[in-house]
Design a protein around this motif. Structure first.
Motif, PDB file in Angstrom:
ATOM      1  N   ARG A  61      79.563  -1.149  17.718  1.00 49.26           N
ATOM      2  CA  ARG A  61      79.781  -2.578  17.934  1.00 49.26           C
ATOM      3  C   ARG A  61      79.321  -2.883  19.352  1.00 49.26           C
ATOM      4  NH1 ARG A  61      86.431  -2.407  18.323  1.00 49.26           N
ATOM      5  NH2 ARG A  61      86.568  -2.590  20.595  1.00 49.26           N
ATOM      6  N   PRO A  62      79.084  -4.154  19.705  1.00 53.02           N
ATOM      7  CA  PRO A  62      78.535  -4.439  21.029  1.00 53.02           C
ATOM      8  C   PRO A  62      79.493  -4.084  22.161  1.00 53.02           C
ATOM      9  CG  PRO A  62      78.181  -6.282  19.535  1.00 53.02           C
ATOM     10  CD  PRO A  62      79.129  -5.360  18.855  1.00 53.02           C
ATOM     11  N   GLY A  63      78.998  -3.374  23.148  1.00 52.54           N
ATOM     12  CA  GLY A  63      79.716  -3.096  24.377  1.00 52.54           C
ATOM     13  C   GLY A  63      79.008  -3.808  25.523  1.00 52.54           C
ATOM     14  N   ASP A 100      74.853   2.361  20.719  1.00 49.49           N
ATOM     15  CA  ASP A 100      75.511   3.622  21.075  1.00 49.49           C
ATOM     16  C   ASP A 100      74.655   4.857  20.814  1.00 49.49           C
ATOM     17  OD1 ASP A 100      77.687   2.120  21.782  1.00 49.49           O
ATOM     18  OD2 ASP A 100      78.849   2.545  19.982  1.00 49.49           O
ATOM     19  N   LEU A 101      73.371   4.674  20.605  1.00 47.48           N
ATOM     20  CA  LEU A 101      72.520   5.843  20.351  1.00 47.48           C
ATOM     21  C   LEU A 101      72.478   6.763  21.564  1.00 47.48           C
ATOM     22  CD1 LEU A 101      70.572   7.495  18.653  1.00 47.48           C
ATOM     23  CD2 LEU A 101      68.718   5.991  19.412  1.00 47.48           C
ATOM     24  N   LEU A 129      77.465  10.654  12.403  1.00 48.81           N
ATOM     25  CA  LEU A 129      76.959   9.650  11.465  1.00 48.81           C
ATOM     26  C   LEU A 129      77.072   8.307  12.164  1.00 48.81           C
ATOM     27  CD1 LEU A 129      75.929   9.471   8.481  1.00 48.81           C
ATOM     28  CD2 LEU A 129      78.235   8.711   7.901  1.00 48.81           C
ATOM     29  N   LEU A 130      75.924   7.716  12.479  1.00 53.64           N
ATOM     30  CA  LEU A 130      75.869   6.517  13.313  1.00 53.64           C
ATOM     31  C   LEU A 130      75.645   5.288  12.430  1.00 53.64           C
ATOM     32  CD1 LEU A 130      76.022   6.043  16.385  1.00 53.64           C
ATOM     33  CD2 LEU A 130      73.539   6.190  16.463  1.00 53.64           C
ATOM     34  N   THR A 131      76.667   4.426  12.354  1.00 54.44           N
ATOM     35  CA  THR A 131      76.550   3.178  11.598  1.00 54.44           C
ATOM     36  C   THR A 131      76.853   2.013  12.535  1.00 54.44           C
ATOM     37  OG1 THR A 131      78.872   3.100  10.888  1.00 54.44           O
ATOM     38  CG2 THR A 131      77.337   4.366   9.504  1.00 54.44           C
ATOM     39  N   ASP A 132      77.025   0.817  11.984  1.00 56.88           N
ATOM     40  CA  ASP A 132      77.420  -0.337  12.789  1.00 56.88           C
ATOM     41  C   ASP A 132      78.198  -1.325  11.928  1.00 56.88           C
ATOM     42  OD1 ASP A 132      75.420  -1.890  11.374  1.00 56.88           O
ATOM     43  OD2 ASP A 132      73.918  -1.092  12.739  1.00 56.88           O
ATOM     44  N   GLN A 190      66.685   1.695  22.716  1.00 57.63           N
ATOM     45  CA  GLN A 190      67.122   3.079  22.945  1.00 57.63           C
ATOM     46  C   GLN A 190      66.359   4.083  22.094  1.00 57.63           C
ATOM     47  OE1 GLN A 190      71.415   3.430  22.677  1.00 57.63           O
ATOM     48  NE2 GLN A 190      71.752   1.660  23.995  1.00 57.63           N
ATOM     49  N   PHE A 191      66.138   3.778  20.833  1.00 61.44           N
ATOM     50  CA  PHE A 191      65.406   4.728  19.983  1.00 61.44           C
ATOM     51  C   PHE A 191      63.933   4.764  20.368  1.00 61.44           C
ATOM     52  CE2 PHE A 191      63.459   5.977  15.792  1.00 61.44           C
ATOM     53  CZ  PHE A 191      63.875   7.298  15.858  1.00 61.44           C
TER      54      PHE A 191
END
Length: 561
Positions: free
Chosen positions: A296-298, A311-312, A356-359, A521-522
């Motif tokens: 989620r947005p930080g 958050d990657l 496991l990276l989701t959003d 980021q990616f």
């Protein structure tokens, strides 16, 4: 492809969830494909939440800005949506709620309160709206009656009766709405498909991967996975524990793996930040770990109910010292199941943390997918029966030492957070330190990468690159553009960067990056790993996901450059 977009706007506590649950089931059982997304404000009651329901004759994957029908259930429900309205948009709701905008649209008052005053008033407004939508899209009312009876059975016969009455009155009001939906039904959709959310897909995949222990401290949007696993705990033999904090949760998981369980945690960025000490512990003791990180947005609390792929970097670099890890990022609901299942196998086989990276957008979206056949699903345990001379950290060519668990065999299973010998005893010997570090770092040399999926022509000149939840919007945007010189590379494994990435990027004359964060980021990770940069970066970081129309316009402009 013919599709319609229905947007529901109402305050938290007004029952949007009831409409979502009932109507999504009704659409699938009536032979339609559907996709649902939500925008939630960070409050328990009040505010203004919206839900978009896309109804189609073919599979749909993404959020669109176009709004064919807006149903307003509360005050101030239009103003935030003005940019999505057009002269063709039908806006309906109580007359007093329709004066919130001066944007040209087709306003049609809907006497919700008056229609329900004899059975309890607006308490049943959500069911009335469900009836309205049922009639507008020619769904089967008998199916709806069965769903209503099942959903409200525990509340008593009178509540069921009143809901059915409200539903019928909603169907009659459909005659006042000039929306003539012309979508071809596919009667086989119900038999060969399933409606589920991103949260459910992760939970189903975890169960398929043999997860039998979950410990987490609630933090949105990751909490739903904990709730899902807890709700199926008895059925599948899962121990579900709400820990006192995030660090405790990951330490509990490591203890569970040490005892022979297949365990996971679920959290969000702020919670994951608190887990980094235990993440390094997993790296040093070479413990498997599965961590669901729901972005989620930080920074800090940020926008706790909105979405971002921010958050990657945190996932790639979290923890002190160097140790290997694997990061998967599902883009579709099918991916959610498959990658969650795969995460357990990868963690178990290579004895590393798998993230496991989701959003929020992925987790809260719901869609119709083909039914998954689990009949051939198997769980391969990588556990060794120990002997008296067992060495937990034996130096091996592969870097993977035999993993024993206490009580299975005659050996002593030592783990130690200090640097250690092959037997698991503390050491400060420099040569042992080098040997152990090298052993840990070569673990993943035999990892079978999840290579990026290439969608479109193999003879592309322009390559669009995305990862995770941007999948649907990018794919549908390229389908609308219809350009044979553009292809889409979707990455489901984002770290380590798959071996085939460099060749895919090298073949493109123009490279476009699409990411939901401010720094790309990616894209930066790909540049670092492949020495390839992007010609155009399309970055979004306002807390909202990309829309199909937005990417059609941006990609269309980029290929003209």
């Amino acid at each position: 492809m013919k599709s319609y977009s229905v947007v529901l706007s109402g305050e938290a506590g007004q029952g949007l969830k009831t409409i979502e649950t009932l109507f999504m089931k009704l659409l699938r059982q009536s032979g339609y494909y559907a996709f649902m997304t939500k925008e939630l404000m960070s409050r328990v009651r009040g505010g203004n939440n919206t839900t978009e329901l896309r109804i189609s004759s073919e599979p749909v994957y993404a959020f669109t800005e176009r709004t064919d029908l807006l149903i307003v259930l509360g005050k101030n429900g239009i103003r935030r949506l003005e940019k999505r309205l057009s002269s063709d948009t039908i806006v309906t709701g109580e007359a007093e709620h329709l004066s919130d905008t001066g944007v040209p649209c087709r306003k049609i008052p809907l006497p919700v309160e008056k229609s329900l005053e004899d059975i309890g008033g607006t308490l049943y407004a959500n069911t009335l709206v469900s009836g309205l939508l049922c009639a507008l899209f020619s769904c089967n009312p008998e199916t709806a009656y069965n769903l209503i009876s099942t959903q409200f059975a525990k509340k008593g016969a009178d509540i069921v009766k009143n809901n059915i009455t409200a539903f019928d009155r909603g169907m009659k009001l459909a005659d006042t709405i000039p929306l003539h939906a012309e979508i071809k039904k596919d009667e086989s959709v119900e038999a060969r498909s399933k409606a589920l959310s991103g949260t459910e897909s992760v939970g189903i995949g975890a169960l398929a991967g043999g997860c039998n222990f979950i410990a987490s401290y609630p933090m949105s949007p990751g909490t739903g996975v904990l709730a899902f696993m807890a709700s199926h705990a008895d059925e599948y033999g899962v121990v579900a524990e709400q820990a006192e904090d995030e660090l405790a949760a990951l330490n509990m998981e490591l203890g569970a793996w040490y005892a022979g369980a297949r365990a996971m945690v679920t959290t969000s960025g702020g919670g994951f930040a608190l887990m980094t000490e235990a993440l390094s512990l997993a790296g040093c003791i070479e413990s498997p770990a599965v961590i669901h990180l729901a972005e989620r947005p930080g920074p800090a609390t940020g926008l706790p109910t909105r979405t971002e792929q921010g958050d990657l970097n945190l996932a790639v670099y979290a923890g002190h010292g160097d140790f290997p890890r694997v990061i998967y990022a599902p883009g579709t609901l099918q991916d959610g199941i498959e990658l969650a299942r795969r995460a357990f196998d990868t963690a178990d086989e290579f004895q590393v943390p798998v993230i496991l990276l989701t959003d929020q957008y992925f987790l809260d979206s719901e869609g119709v997918i083909p039914k998954v056949d689990f009949s051939g699903n198997s769980i391969l345990q990588h556990i060794t029966e120990t002997t008296a001379d067992y060495k937990r950290y034996a130096l091996t060519k592969s870097g993977i030492s035999p993993r024993g668990i206490p009580g299975y065999g005659n050996g002593i299973v030592r783990v130690d957070s200090d640097e250690h010998t092959e037997e698991g005893l503390i050491t400060e010997d420099a040569d042992v330190r080098i040997a152990m570090t090298d052993k840990r770092m070569r673990k993943l040399k035999n990892l079978k990468d999840v290579e990026p999926e290439l969608i479109g022509s193999r003879d592309y000149e322009t390559l669009v690159v995305g990862w995770g939840s941007t999948y649907g919007a990018i794919r549908e945007a390229l389908e609308r553009l219809g350009r044979k010189d553009i292809a889409f590379a979707h990455f489901r494994q984002v770290y380590p960067v798959p071996k085939g990435a460099k060749a895919l990027l090298a073949r493109a004359k123009r490279k476009i990056l699409v990411e939901n964060n401010v720094t790309g980021q990616f894209g930066n990770l790909l540049k670092q790993e492949t020495l390839t940069d992007f010609d155009v970066r399309m970055l979004k970081y306002n807390g909202m996901q990309f829309s199909v129309e937005e990417l059609v316009n941006k990609i269309g402009e980029a290929v003209k450059l």
